[in-house]
Design an enzyme around this catalytic site. Structure first.
Site, PDB file in Angstrom:
ATOM      1  N   ASP B 225     -10.481 -11.840  12.617  1.00 53.84           N
ATOM      2  CA  ASP B 225     -11.140 -11.056  11.568  1.00 53.84           C
ATOM      3  C   ASP B 225     -12.579 -10.723  11.957  1.00 53.84           C
ATOM      4  O   ASP B 225     -13.176 -11.365  12.816  1.00 53.84           O
ATOM      5  CB  ASP B 225     -11.151 -11.845  10.255  1.00 53.84           C
ATOM      6  CG  ASP B 225     -11.852 -13.181  10.414  1.00 53.84           C
ATOM      7  OD1 ASP B 225     -11.598 -13.863  11.444  1.00 53.84           O
ATOM      8  OD2 ASP B 225     -12.654 -13.554   9.546  1.00 53.84           O
ATOM      9  N   GLU B 226     -13.103  -9.724  11.297  1.00 53.95           N
ATOM     10  CA  GLU B 226     -14.534  -9.383  11.338  1.00 53.95           C
ATOM     11  C   GLU B 226     -15.102  -9.373  12.762  1.00 53.95           C
ATOM     12  O   GLU B 226     -16.104 -10.026  13.039  1.00 53.95           O
ATOM     13  CB  GLU B 226     -15.335 -10.385  10.487  1.00 53.95           C
ATOM     14  CG  GLU B 226     -14.939 -10.366   9.018  1.00 53.95           C
ATOM     15  CD  GLU B 226     -15.801 -11.300   8.166  1.00 53.95           C
ATOM     16  OE1 GLU B 226     -16.253 -10.858   7.101  1.00 53.95           O
ATOM     17  OE2 GLU B 226     -16.007 -12.464   8.563  1.00 53.95           O
TER      18      GLU B 226
END
Lengths: 435, 435
Positions: B225-226
């Site tokens: 993620d991210e």
């Protein structure tokens, strides 16, 4: 481990001294020699606690190391009474939760659990002599049986901690009347307890008779704070009684407290009362009374000047429900402030941090108590000369950070030390040791 | 108690069903007959948990009573995966504290501890293959040895709970470079991990090899993620490498995730990835991938439409660090929202509440998790038809109040249910059952 005496009785002033000798280790986890000597098992417990805090697990060597060995420690407490108050009337605390608190007290060498059992909001304890009293519990599930109370006392004793019970009279007792409405001045005006009836004092006597079996500690707290006598003046039968007795409301307050003291003393208890009793009628208090300070500074000096013993709990510093009191104010509060004479100093038996329960229940009580209670605990245990002063941010604060993380490691939910308000969460990611 | 199978292996989809028969009691504490039948010991554990929650101590009779007996219960979970995420990188959690959390999970029949072990802030876990990695821990004391990790897995298994480990790559991994700076794109630009070096994937492979011995659960979380790829574009050697490979930063992100997936699959793990991987290059993901939703609604329907399995953790409802999400929003969030086809519904293996650790440490994690996690747990366990709808304040809320107090009684510091923000203290005195 050498313990001189087989004494098991735990009372105020029990010998908690110990010596601890830890030889230098060779870097292995097998400690070569550690000797703890004490006069009583309670001193030995304190020594073991210190020893456990000298040890830590080293993840590099995967072994337990003794910090900075060798050690030769001679240690004993400055004050005999090092207390923590819990309040199970504003919020019921399950006995497992009380045990968690007692266990955590032992880590900071606190030795008195002041159990403020009952207050106006609820009456959770079973009283066999007056079995309707615990109808005043919040619910049928939020109660302590006699067996529960025994269990708490026993659990505490195993950690060298006395349990001082309190019934707070004549104010703070509205919940008593749920089971026995005759204790209320009237149905619409419900405290202080109705002082005109013998029944009221019979109930107090019954409670104390039942409690005497449960609580072996020599001190019993009779409360006596914040007595608003309006209901005594507004209930017609009480107003009439006061007139007949030629008593003012203040006289009546004194009458009630002294009569409760007599009951406690008759059961071989030393009465403890909140300071309003001393502030209002000091000369009439039983001379054995221990005055419990809370309203502010300067009370203990006055009380001991009149020969009373005193417990220091100045609310500006040691009321843990005051969330805006930072750790250093807790740490700097000195029970012997303003008392220079050595014989007078002896009358200050110690101090107590108070965890009033209005906004403290199971969910937040541990982090409201800790770490600030540990700051007071150090002051109550250590020699005054050994207590840090001056720039305590570089002396006491690292110790408190360390102790907070030690509590966390033992499963105690102590909050960050330096947040602006107590029990606040950490403000961001980071090591326990700097938050 | 009858258990059909001697199977001890605990994997996703293990049979957790049970039947419970409790005859009517005669008002005494001696239960006349209780029979629990299950196909596995894990089903039996769930049955025992239910049984324990039917029992309560009656203070009037001083006996244990079975609530509303007789009972004949046939029960099984709706979803195979009922998770809670903990984050030991933002704040280190001592293993005793993790055990407290695992124990409390079992009370709500949650069955997966998603252990987000490492993130950019700290790397607390020992990795024997790359022994400098845990130099990235906050301090030498805030670490997990391999033995600690085994202990956590074993403790969880004893409660029918799997531990799903996560290493979040290539972002959220800055702490890896404390021990091995070569993993950073540069000394001044420290994540995502440097994708140009085989060393990076050797380290991932080493971590997974070591972890495979510790974590028997078939699912492994690879994060993903991210991912901010700025450092890949700013570090000259990476920029050059990308040019040579004719890769955009987005291609590189895909390259990294897929290569990590291959490593996990080679070790017989089913990879789980946060939804950005699916959102960015769904068609390239290994078909065994389980997509972990978090950003918002609608992702699981899309993922299962493409044949992936999915875990529901919509941050608007099931991120426990979102303190402004009230219990009823947690309760009403439905993992199968928008999915009507039965065969598609089967691809949603369950859901997970996420206790991110930025402001959650030992001091406040329990009351941030509870009671809201229990609202999600009911939705994940109970048949959809059995879940309350409409005026849930009169149906589900009393259950949640009761469960919160049950947790308190077991020493879990669950917060009041209906406060405006999670983990807030009670606003005043009162019974646990109404706060």
């Amino acid at each position: 481990m050498f313990v001189v005496s087989g004494l098991l009785q735990l009372q105020l002033g029990v010998d908690e001294s110990y010596t601890l000798l830890a030889a230098k280790t060779d870097g292995q986890s097998i400690v070569r020699e550690v000797i703890i000597e004490a006069n009583t098992i309670y001193g030995a417990l304190r020594g073991l606690e210190t020893f456990s805090q000298l040890c830590s697990f080293d993840y590099d060597t995967k072994s337990v190391q003794i910090y900075k060995a060798p050690w030769h420690i001679r240690d004993k407490p400055r004050f005999a009474y090092r207390g923590l108050l819990i309040d199970t009337s504003r919020h019921y605390l399950p006995i497992g939760v009380i045990k968690q608190i007692i266990e955590s007290m032992s880590y900071a060498k606190l030795n008195v659990l002041h159990w403020h059992i009952i207050d106006e909001q609820s009456f959770p304890l079973e009283v066999p002599s007056y079995p309707k009293l615990w109808k005043g519990s919040y619910t049928k599930r939020e109660r302590y049986s006699v067996e529960d109370a025994y269990e708490i006392v026993s659990f505490a004793k195993g950690r060298g901690i006395n349990v001082m019970a309190e019934i707070d009279v004549p104010g703070h007792a509205r919940s008593w009347g749920i089971g026995y409405p005759a204790l209320w001045p009237s149905h619409t005006c419900r405290e202080p307890l109705d002082l005109t009836k013998n029944f009221t004092f019979d109930v107090i006597s019954g409670i104390l008779t039942d409690m005497r079996k449960i609580f072996p500690f020599g001190l019993f707290h009779l409360g006596g704070d914040e007595v608003n006598t309006d209901c005594w003046n507004s209930a017609p039968h009480i107003k009439k009684w006061l007139l007949n007795q030629n008593m003012t409301a203040k006289d009546a307050y004194q009458y009630f407290v002294l009569r409760a003291q007599e009951i406690a003393i008759s059961k071989n208890w030393t009465p403890v009362n909140w300071e309003e009793t001393f502030n209002t009628f000091a000369s009439r208090l039983n001379p054995r009374t221990i005055v419990h300070n809370w309203l502010g500074g300067g009370v203990c000096p006055k009380a001991i000047a009149q020969g009373f013993r005193c417990i220091f709990s100045n609310q500006g510093f040691w009321y843990l429900d005051h969330l805006d009191v930072p750790w250093d104010d807790v740490y700097n509060a000195e029970p012997l402030e303003g008392i220079t004479d050595a014989s007078e100093q002896k009358l200050v038996i110690g101090g107590e941090v108070c965890m009033w329960g209005e906004t403290a229940d199971t969910s937040d009580i541990q982090q409201t108590i800790w770490p600030r209670a540990a700051a007071a605990a150090e002051r109550l245990w250590s020699r005054r000369e050994a207590i840090s002063s001056g720039n305590i941010n570089s002396t006491a604060l690292p110790r408190l950070h360390y102790f907070r993380c030690l509590l966390n490691g033992r499963g105690v939910h102590a909050a960050p030390v330096t947040n602006e308000y107590a029990r606040q969460p950490p403000i961001g990611p980071g090591s326990c040791y700097v938050q």
